[in-house]
Scaffold this motif. Sequence first.
Motif, mmCIF file in Angstrom:
data_model
loop_
_atom_site.group_PDB
_atom_site.id
_atom_site.type_symbol
_atom_site.label_atom_id
_atom_site.label_comp_id
_atom_site.label_asym_id
_atom_site.label_seq_id
_atom_site.Cartn_x
_atom_site.Cartn_y
_atom_site.Cartn_z
ATOM 1 N N LEU A 127 0.836 -1.193 0.000
ATOM 2 C CA LEU A 127 0.000 0.000 0.000
ATOM 3 C C LEU A 127 0.877 1.252 0.000
ATOM 4 O O LEU A 127 1.950 1.269 0.616
ATOM 5 N N TYR A 128 0.398 2.297 -0.674
ATOM 6 C CA TYR A 128 1.054 3.606 -0.637
ATOM 7 C C TYR A 128 0.067 4.560 0.029
ATOM 8 O O TYR A 128 -1.003 4.847 -0.517
ATOM 9 N N ILE A 129 0.412 5.049 1.228
ATOM 10 C CA ILE A 129 -0.526 5.806 2.048
ATOM 11 C C ILE A 129 -0.448 7.304 1.734
ATOM 12 O O ILE A 129 0.634 7.901 1.762
ATOM 13 N N THR A 130 -1.596 7.905 1.457
ATOM 14 C CA THR A 130 -1.690 9.348 1.283
ATOM 15 C C THR A 130 -2.593 9.931 2.363
ATOM 16 O O THR A 130 -3.460 9.224 2.905
ATOM 17 N N CYS A 131 -2.394 11.216 2.694
ATOM 18 C CA CYS A 131 -3.195 11.873 3.735
ATOM 19 C C CYS A 131 -4.280 12.750 3.115
ATOM 20 O O CYS A 131 -4.202 13.119 1.939
ATOM 21 N N VAL A 132 -5.262 13.151 3.937
ATOM 22 C CA VAL A 132 -6.423 13.871 3.405
ATOM 23 C C VAL A 132 -6.055 15.240 2.847
ATOM 24 O O VAL A 132 -6.658 15.710 1.876
ATOM 25 N N ASN A 133 -5.063 15.903 3.472
ATOM 26 C CA ASN A 133 -4.696 17.246 2.999
ATOM 27 C C ASN A 133 -3.327 17.270 2.326
ATOM 28 O O ASN A 133 -2.702 18.316 2.210
ATOM 29 N N GLN A 134 -2.876 16.110 1.920
ATOM 30 C CA GLN A 134 -1.577 16.033 1.266
ATOM 31 C C GLN A 134 -1.641 16.733 -0.081
ATOM 32 O O GLN A 134 -2.597 16.566 -0.834
ATOM 33 N N LYS A 135 -0.616 17.531 -0.366
ATOM 34 C CA LYS A 135 -0.581 18.211 -1.649
ATOM 35 C C LYS A 135 -0.634 17.185 -2.771
ATOM 36 O O LYS A 135 0.108 16.202 -2.732
ATOM 37 N N PRO A 136 -1.496 17.404 -3.728
ATOM 38 C CA PRO A 136 -1.620 16.406 -4.809
ATOM 39 C C PRO A 136 -0.294 16.170 -5.514
ATOM 40 O O PRO A 136 0.344 17.108 -5.981
ATOM 41 N N LEU A 137 0.105 14.936 -5.535
ATOM 42 C CA LEU A 137 1.314 14.583 -6.272
ATOM 43 C C LEU A 137 0.955 14.331 -7.727
ATOM 44 O O LEU A 137 -0.157 13.889 -8.038
ATOM 45 N N ALA A 138 1.866 14.642 -8.564
ATOM 46 C CA ALA A 138 1.643 14.343 -9.976
ATOM 47 C C ALA A 138 1.397 12.855 -10.124
ATOM 48 O O ALA A 138 2.019 12.039 -9.448
ATOM 49 N N ALA A 139 0.458 12.533 -10.982
ATOM 50 C CA ALA A 139 0.104 11.124 -11.174
ATOM 51 C C ALA A 139 1.326 10.298 -11.523
ATOM 52 O O ALA A 139 1.475 9.156 -11.078
ATOM 53 N N GLU A 140 2.248 10.902 -12.278
ATOM 54 C CA GLU A 140 3.451 10.186 -12.678
ATOM 55 C C GLU A 140 4.332 9.875 -11.466
ATOM 56 O O GLU A 140 4.935 8.811 -11.392
ATOM 57 N N GLN A 141 4.399 10.800 -10.478
ATOM 58 C CA GLN A 141 5.220 10.576 -9.296
ATOM 59 C C GLN A 141 4.650 9.445 -8.432
ATOM 60 O O GLN A 141 5.388 8.603 -7.922
ATOM 61 N N VAL A 142 3.346 9.439 -8.264
ATOM 62 C CA VAL A 142 2.710 8.355 -7.511
ATOM 63 C C VAL A 142 2.937 7.031 -8.210
ATOM 64 O O VAL A 142 3.271 6.021 -7.581
ATOM 65 N N HIS A 143 2.757 7.055 -9.514
ATOM 66 C CA HIS A 143 2.964 5.841 -10.313
ATOM 67 C C HIS A 143 4.404 5.354 -10.197
ATOM 68 O O HIS A 143 4.659 4.162 -10.056
ATOM 69 N N GLU A 144 5.359 6.285 -10.222
ATOM 70 C CA GLU A 144 6.771 5.926 -10.115
ATOM 71 C C GLU A 144 7.081 5.291 -8.769
ATOM 72 O O GLU A 144 7.775 4.276 -8.692
ATOM 73 N N ASN A 145 6.559 5.893 -7.682
ATOM 74 C CA ASN A 145 6.792 5.328 -6.349
ATOM 75 C C ASN A 145 6.195 3.931 -6.220
ATOM 76 O O ASN A 145 6.806 3.035 -5.637
ATOM 77 N N CYS A 146 5.004 3.750 -6.753
ATOM 78 C CA CYS A 146 4.369 2.428 -6.687
ATOM 79 C C CYS A 146 5.149 1.408 -7.516
ATOM 80 O O CYS A 146 5.276 0.247 -7.116
ATOM 81 N N GLU A 147 5.683 1.839 -8.658
ATOM 82 C CA GLU A 147 6.497 0.937 -9.471
ATOM 83 C C GLU A 147 7.759 0.517 -8.729
ATOM 84 O O GLU A 147 8.184 -0.637 -8.805
ATOM 85 N N LYS A 148 8.382 1.452 -8.028
ATOM 86 C CA LYS A 148 9.568 1.123 -7.232
ATOM 87 C C LYS A 148 9.226 0.098 -6.158
ATOM 88 O O LYS A 148 9.976 -0.858 -5.926
ATOM 89 N N ILE A 149 8.103 0.299 -5.501
ATOM 90 C CA ILE A 149 7.688 -0.631 -4.443
ATOM 91 C C ILE A 149 7.406 -2.007 -5.028
ATOM 92 O O ILE A 149 7.834 -3.033 -4.485
ATOM 93 N N ASN A 150 6.686 -2.048 -6.154
ATOM 94 C CA ASN A 150 6.376 -3.331 -6.793
ATOM 95 C C ASN A 150 7.640 -4.105 -7.148
ATOM 96 O O ASN A 150 7.773 -5.295 -6.844
ATOM 97 N N LEU A 151 8.587 -3.440 -7.812
ATOM 98 C CA LEU A 151 9.810 -4.091 -8.243
ATOM 99 C C LEU A 151 10.607 -4.615 -7.061
ATOM 100 O O LEU A 151 11.056 -5.771 -7.059
ATOM 101 N N ASN A 152 10.778 -3.795 -6.053
ATOM 102 C CA ASN A 152 11.658 -4.171 -4.952
ATOM 103 C C ASN A 152 11.031 -5.177 -4.006
ATOM 104 O O ASN A 152 11.752 -5.950 -3.371
ATOM 105 N N LEU A 153 9.723 -5.233 -3.932
ATOM 106 C CA LEU A 153 9.088 -6.311 -3.164
ATOM 107 C C LEU A 153 9.255 -7.643 -3.882
ATOM 108 O O LEU A 153 9.374 -8.693 -3.241
ATOM 109 N N ARG A 154 9.292 -7.615 -5.211
ATOM 110 C CA ARG A 154 9.570 -8.857 -5.942
ATOM 111 C C ARG A 154 11.012 -9.303 -5.709
ATOM 112 O O ARG A 154 11.309 -10.493 -5.665
ATOM 113 N N LEU A 155 11.898 -8.336 -5.519
ATOM 114 C CA LEU A 155 13.285 -8.659 -5.194
ATOM 115 C C LEU A 155 13.370 -9.258 -3.786
ATOM 116 O O LEU A 155 14.094 -10.228 -3.552
ATOM 117 N N VAL A 156 12.617 -8.691 -2.846
ATOM 118 C CA VAL A 156 12.560 -9.225 -1.483
ATOM 119 C C VAL A 156 11.993 -10.645 -1.497
ATOM 120 O O VAL A 156 12.471 -11.533 -0.789
#
Length: 512
Positions: A127-156
């Motif tokens: 899961l990637y946790i966001t807060c209610v008043n968190q400044k909107p991140l660019a969709a690409e940045q959120v996507h990039e962070n989730c991709e990093k998590i996906n890849l590295n959990l497969r490595l784990v």
Amino acid sequence: MISDDCVHKIELDNLENGEIIKHTILLIKGHIRQQRQAKKCREQHILLRVRHDASVLDATWELQIQSKISRTGQFKLLCDFAQHELETVCTRTPLILNFSYCNIVYQCEILYESTAYSKNNYRLQALYITCVNQKPLAAEQVHENCEKINLNLRLVQSVYAEQLRSAGYGRRTFTLNNDCKVFESHLTCEEVWEQSEESLWQNFAKEILNSSTWGGEEKLKFVAFIGCTKYDGAAVAVTGDFSYSNIRKHLKGHAALGGGGLALFGAAYLYAWPRSFNEINACFGSNKLIDLTQLPDDSNYRRTYGGVYATTLGAVVHEIGHTFDLGHTKDGVMGNGVDYINRVFTIDNLTEHLPERVIQRPLPELRTEIATRPRFTQLKRATNTFLEKYHEQKINDSFYFTPNCVIILAYNKWFRNSNDYNAEENTVDATITYDAVNSCVIVEGHENQLRLIEVRSIDNSLVKYWYEPQSNKECSEIYKFYLPKEAAKVLGENHYLFVLTRSGITKRFCEN
């Protein structure tokens, strides 16, 4: 130019013909044995081609650093089967691996089984946790962070599989449920920044379990990353104190804590993580220095991007281990070896003389459903000499699970093979008790014989003693294990019992 007199042999250290691979990233380790040569062979790399039947999945797999031959003839190759969608109705896809070096070729055949066909419903969800008043991140940045998590959990996932295989339990590992999902918290960024790691763990665990999407998912564990983690590098620069404790003091909304059904981390260190498979080795080997006025450092004082990647990914392996019931150990992944995951995937590593870690944490709650595990929070100067470190790292990669940890993982529900247990009800009604008068653990039912007993410190879950009870040859309905005197003595002095049965049931006992 290659001499015809060169005589080599390719040997695989961790892969055999016919092995079934159930995780997407496969680490292949082997050696080039030089039997005879007229002069020094100039070949520096080994080449791997992977084929499915007669069709080539990837024309040539030459993974630069991974395929380089070390000074001692060792090589390591990483293969990512997820990059190649295998269109087949079969649960297992036969793959042919062709290795070539100098004038020789070696072939190995394996079976790849997609996780889509896994019969184990106990899974891990990112899961990637966001807060209610968190400044909107660019969709690409959120996507990039989730991709990093996906890849590295497969490595784990691959790391766990390698560790259990090397211990003789086969390639057992956890199954990832789905790709990383965004989870919207009800907390504000300000509320997150003011909370301790323990409070963040408790609050996010409750939110996840009470959510409409994930609530009631008893067969899911979660690994979550806090998206609003904030680092005040300017304040650190003003103090002139770049110690880990001061960096941590100015890192808000951060956690590295695991236990029960949740492993929780801050997202501040994702800057050092690879996004694509081909970047993995370069990220491990990066000597780029960190600008501590802009980015936080958690590398055990290596101060490099590669050091941050190794330590923080190692921390993920460590904290996920706590969710799988592992305690702390003096050595290995659950002890001082948390910083060395880079050595698993790379070759010709120099000896690293890093400060040793100290396990220190307030008393954890001994409730199995929401047990919060302690973690490493302090650093001290290493007492081992450089020579001792050299021999330790020469013999092994310093990143391993101790035997007691491997046993717990092998019998954990999240690591089951499809043929482990035919009936899940065997894991439900076991009666486990502790007779304090006679210092005896009692298990009723021969299907639930004891597999492991650990004596852990209440202060930090550090394993002091562990035992493997002998099998009950009579197969009686009641199985008893009498604690040795040294274990019984400390049990009444701020230690507790962790008990594991062969069917995967666990229980904790504390005399106080």
